[in-house]
Design a protein around this motif. Structure first.
Motif, short mmCIF file in Angstrom:
data_model
loop_
_atom_site.label_atom_id
_atom_site.label_comp_id
_atom_site.label_asym_id
_atom_site.label_seq_id
_atom_site.Cartn_x
_atom_site.Cartn_y
_atom_site.Cartn_z
N HIS A 1 -5.94 -7.81 4.58
CA HIS A 1 -4.65 -7.69 3.90
C HIS A 1 -4.75 -8.27 2.48
O HIS A 1 -4.27 -7.67 1.51
CB HIS A 1 -3.56 -8.46 4.66
N ALA A 2 -5.36 -9.45 2.38
CA ALA A 2 -5.49 -10.10 1.08
C ALA A 2 -6.32 -9.25 0.13
O ALA A 2 -5.99 -9.09 -1.05
CB ALA A 2 -6.11 -11.49 1.25
N LEU A 3 -7.41 -8.72 0.65
CA LEU A 3 -8.29 -7.92 -0.20
C LEU A 3 -7.62 -6.60 -0.61
O LEU A 3 -7.77 -6.14 -1.75
CB LEU A 3 -9.60 -7.64 0.53
N ALA A 4 -6.87 -5.99 0.31
CA ALA A 4 -6.14 -4.77 -0.03
C ALA A 4 -5.14 -5.03 -1.14
O ALA A 4 -4.97 -4.20 -2.05
CB ALA A 4 -5.44 -4.21 1.21
N LEU A 5 -4.49 -6.18 -1.12
CA LEU A 5 -3.57 -6.52 -2.20
C LEU A 5 -4.32 -6.68 -3.52
O LEU A 5 -3.90 -6.14 -4.55
CB LEU A 5 -2.83 -7.81 -1.86
N LEU A 6 -5.42 -7.41 -3.49
CA LEU A 6 -6.19 -7.62 -4.72
C LEU A 6 -6.59 -6.30 -5.37
O LEU A 6 -6.55 -6.16 -6.59
CB LEU A 6 -7.44 -8.46 -4.41
N MET A 7 -6.97 -5.33 -4.55
CA MET A 7 -7.50 -4.09 -5.09
C MET A 7 -6.44 -3.02 -5.36
O MET A 7 -6.78 -1.95 -5.86
CB MET A 7 -8.57 -3.54 -4.13
N THR A 8 -5.18 -3.29 -5.05
CA THR A 8 -4.15 -2.29 -5.34
C THR A 8 -3.10 -2.79 -6.33
O THR A 8 -2.21 -2.03 -6.71
CB THR A 8 -3.44 -1.83 -4.05
N LEU A 9 -3.19 -4.05 -6.73
CA LEU A 9 -2.25 -4.59 -7.70
C LEU A 9 -2.86 -4.57 -9.10
O LEU A 9 -4.08 -4.61 -9.27
CB LEU A 9 -1.87 -6.03 -7.33
N GLY A 10 -1.99 -4.53 -10.11
CA GLY A 10 -2.47 -4.56 -11.49
C GLY A 10 -3.23 -5.83 -11.78
O GLY A 10 -2.97 -6.88 -11.19
N GLY A 11 -4.16 -5.75 -12.73
CA GLY A 11 -4.97 -6.90 -13.10
C GLY A 11 -6.44 -6.57 -13.11
O GLY A 11 -6.86 -5.45 -12.77
N ILE B 1 -0.44 -14.70 -2.34
CA ILE B 1 -1.12 -13.82 -1.39
C ILE B 1 -1.44 -14.56 -0.10
O ILE B 1 -1.02 -14.18 0.99
CB ILE B 1 -2.38 -13.19 -2.03
N TRP B 2 -2.19 -15.67 -0.19
CA TRP B 2 -2.60 -16.34 1.06
C TRP B 2 -1.43 -17.08 1.70
O TRP B 2 -1.33 -17.15 2.93
CB TRP B 2 -3.79 -17.27 0.84
N SER B 3 -0.53 -17.61 0.88
CA SER B 3 0.59 -18.36 1.44
C SER B 3 1.56 -17.44 2.18
O SER B 3 2.04 -17.80 3.27
CB SER B 3 1.31 -19.10 0.32
N SER B 4 1.84 -16.27 1.63
CA SER B 4 2.76 -15.36 2.32
C SER B 4 2.16 -14.85 3.62
O SER B 4 2.88 -14.64 4.61
CB SER B 4 3.12 -14.19 1.40
N LEU B 5 0.85 -14.67 3.66
CA LEU B 5 0.19 -14.25 4.89
C LEU B 5 0.22 -15.36 5.93
O LEU B 5 0.47 -15.13 7.12
CB LEU B 5 -1.25 -13.83 4.60
N ASN B 6 -0.03 -16.59 5.51
CA ASN B 6 -0.04 -17.71 6.45
C ASN B 6 1.34 -18.03 6.98
O ASN B 6 1.51 -18.38 8.16
CB ASN B 6 -0.62 -18.96 5.77
N ASP B 7 2.35 -17.94 6.11
CA ASP B 7 3.71 -18.34 6.50
C ASP B 7 4.53 -17.19 7.06
O ASP B 7 5.70 -17.39 7.41
CB ASP B 7 4.45 -18.93 5.30
N ALA B 8 3.94 -15.99 7.14
CA ALA B 8 4.70 -14.80 7.55
C ALA B 8 5.97 -14.69 6.71
O ALA B 8 7.09 -14.58 7.22
CB ALA B 8 5.02 -14.83 9.04
N ASN B 9 5.77 -14.72 5.40
CA ASN B 9 6.89 -14.72 4.47
C ASN B 9 6.54 -13.85 3.25
O ASN B 9 6.15 -14.35 2.20
CB ASN B 9 7.24 -16.14 4.01
N PHE B 10 6.68 -12.53 3.43
CA PHE B 10 6.38 -11.63 2.33
C PHE B 10 7.41 -11.70 1.21
O PHE B 10 7.20 -11.11 0.14
CB PHE B 10 6.25 -10.20 2.85
N PHE B 11 8.50 -12.42 1.42
CA PHE B 11 9.46 -12.61 0.34
C PHE B 11 8.84 -13.44 -0.79
O PHE B 11 9.16 -13.26 -1.96
CB PHE B 11 10.74 -13.27 0.87
N GLU B 12 7.95 -14.37 -0.43
CA GLU B 12 7.23 -15.13 -1.46
C GLU B 12 6.36 -14.21 -2.30
O GLU B 12 6.33 -14.31 -3.54
CB GLU B 12 6.37 -16.22 -0.82
N LEU B 13 5.67 -13.29 -1.65
CA LEU B 13 4.84 -12.33 -2.38
C LEU B 13 5.71 -11.46 -3.28
O LEU B 13 5.36 -11.21 -4.45
CB LEU B 13 4.06 -11.45 -1.40
N ALA B 14 6.84 -11.00 -2.77
CA ALA B 14 7.72 -10.14 -3.56
C ALA B 14 8.20 -10.86 -4.82
O ALA B 14 8.29 -10.25 -5.90
CB ALA B 14 8.91 -9.70 -2.71
N TRP B 15 8.51 -12.14 -4.70
CA TRP B 15 8.95 -12.91 -5.87
C TRP B 15 7.81 -13.02 -6.89
O TRP B 15 8.03 -12.85 -8.10
CB TRP B 15 9.41 -14.30 -5.43
#
Length: 425
Positions: free
Chosen positions: A273-283, A221-235
């Motif tokens: 963005h990070a918080l929106a991910l936390l609250m919309t993903l399973g877990g 989550i934080w790394s993809s936001l910092n690196d502008a690399n949502f492919f890491e998040l997708a993986w």
């Protein structure tokens, strides 16, 4: 899976830091600092949390993870009566408390030195090079019996479950031996293991734990936001989907062992963005105390390097700095959104659109469908998706809406009340 935990939103607190306790155990009398947490329960409930993930409270030498006696409340925090008072106050508010148990290693002052694990040369084995943290011999049946007694004792006293610290350092078969008898007496108890890497699903299955910590997703989550690399998040989400098929991970964007999210992010505009991910993903999500106020703090690998991320809280919420309350209100909105769609806890998420700086995620079940659209580019971004039938349930402002471009460095969460089958009908 224990049913209450599936719908829990945790507020995680490190009590020694939260209450301003001394860093080192001394001969001072009991100080009853644990009572201060009672005054913050309403704050946690108003945030939207329904459970408290409480850091170490047992007699320890320094930071709480060097336990001396698992049956005694640390006098820096108070007494058994203070613990009972906290449990009672939490129960009145419908809040469950999960305790932090350190059973991989103990202080050198731990009474049962005959349970210490020895190396081939006869010296005591230690935890990750820390000479004051001696590893227990988990092949010794007496250790398993002791751990079961500790778990039972505090569950009887009102705890709702346990976080098992450094579970990754313990063979999963140890927990498989310990937990069945405890579950027989406490069928509603929830057990979370701290696991940093490796095969989370295999560890959960072999150990019999209900959940383990999802560090892979936290990093992505934080790394993809910092690196502008949502492919890491997708993986990472592919891996996350596999975990959800066998267990429900504990998810987070901050805890007592990592640099604060507000410090970790290179662009503060991506906090939401990070918080929106936390609250919309399973877990099963948890909020680390202070993150809801956008606290900052850098973890450092040195003596006292955790102090900045484990700060003292004031005695009353009114004493918190005014600049943190917008972050609190953002948490309230997104946690409220999550609680209105509790099916998200087991939701599978697919990547519907992906670039380095824009991603669309679809969480779905028979009960509903949620689209999370994230844009970390400078310009507005129009996602090539059909959003008919969706309504906005989360956004930083009122400008966002279905079918509209998502502004630069912004996000929006959309919901369709029907299941995904309706989308293709």
């Amino acid at each position: 899976m224990v049913r209450w935990a599936e719908y829990a939103i945790f507020w995680q607190v490190y009590p020694l830091g939260f209450t301003g306790a001394p860093r080192v155990l001394s001969d001072e009398p009991d100080r009853h600092r644990l009572r201060r947490l009672v005054d913050w329960l309403d704050y946690a409930v108003e945030l939207g949390c329904s459970a408290l993930l409480l850091g170490p409270v047992f007699l320890a030498e320094t930071h709480g993870y060097d336990t001396i006696d698992h049956f005694r409340i640390d006098p820096r925090l108070g007494t058994d009566e203070d613990f009972d008072r906290l449990i009672g106050a939490a129960r009145e508010r419908g809040v469950r408390i999960v305790l932090d148990g350190v059973f991989n290693h103990v202080s050198r002052r731990f009474e049962h030195t005959e349970w210490f694990r020895r190396r081939a040369d006869g010296t005591y084995d230690v935890f990750e090079g820390h000479q004051h943290l001696v590893a227990l011999d988990h092949e010794n049946p007496a250790v398993a019996r002791y751990v079961a007694r500790v778990l039972d004792h505090w569950l009887e006293r009102g705890a709702a479950g346990w976080r098992l610290d450094a579970a990754y350092a313990v063979r999963p078969e140890f927990w498989r031996k310990v937990l069945p008898s405890v579950r027989q007496r406490h069928p509603e108890a929830w057990f979370l293991g701290e696991v940093l890497h490796g095969d989370y699903a295999a560890y959960a299955e072999r150990s019999g734990l209900d959940s383990v910590t999802q560090y892979e997703l936290w990093k992505a989550i934080w790394s993809s936001l910092n690196d502008a690399n949502f492919f890491e998040l997708a993986w990472a989400l592919k891996r996350h989907a596999g975990f959800l098929e066998t267990f429900v991970p504990q998810t987070f964007v901050g805890n007592h062992d990592v640099t604060r999210l507000a410090t970790c992010l290179t662009d503060e505009r991506h906090f939401g963005h990070a918080l929106a991910l936390l609250m919309t993903l399973g877990g099963i999500p948890s909020i680390y105390y202070g993150d809801e106020q956008a606290f900052r703090g850098l973890k450092e690998e040195r003596e006292g390097g955790d102090d900045a991320i484990r700060p003292r809280f004031p005695r009353d919420p009114a004493e918190l700095a005014p600049f943190g309350w917008p972050a609190y209100r953002l948490h309230q909105r997104l946690i409220g959104m999550r609680r209105r769609d509790p099916w998200l806890v087991r939701a599978q998420t697919s990547v519907e659109h992906l670039t380095n700086r824009a991603v669309a995620l679809r969480a779905h079940s028979a009960e509903g469908e949620v689209l999370t659209l994230l844009n970390i580019g400078d310009e507005p971004y129009r996602f090539p998706l059909d959003t008919s039938g969706f309504s906005v349930i989360g956004a930083p402002s009122s400008e966002e809406g279905p079918g509209r471009p998502v502004p630069g460095h912004s996000w929006v969460v959309l919901r369709r009340p029907d299941g995904p089958g309706a989308a293709s009908g």
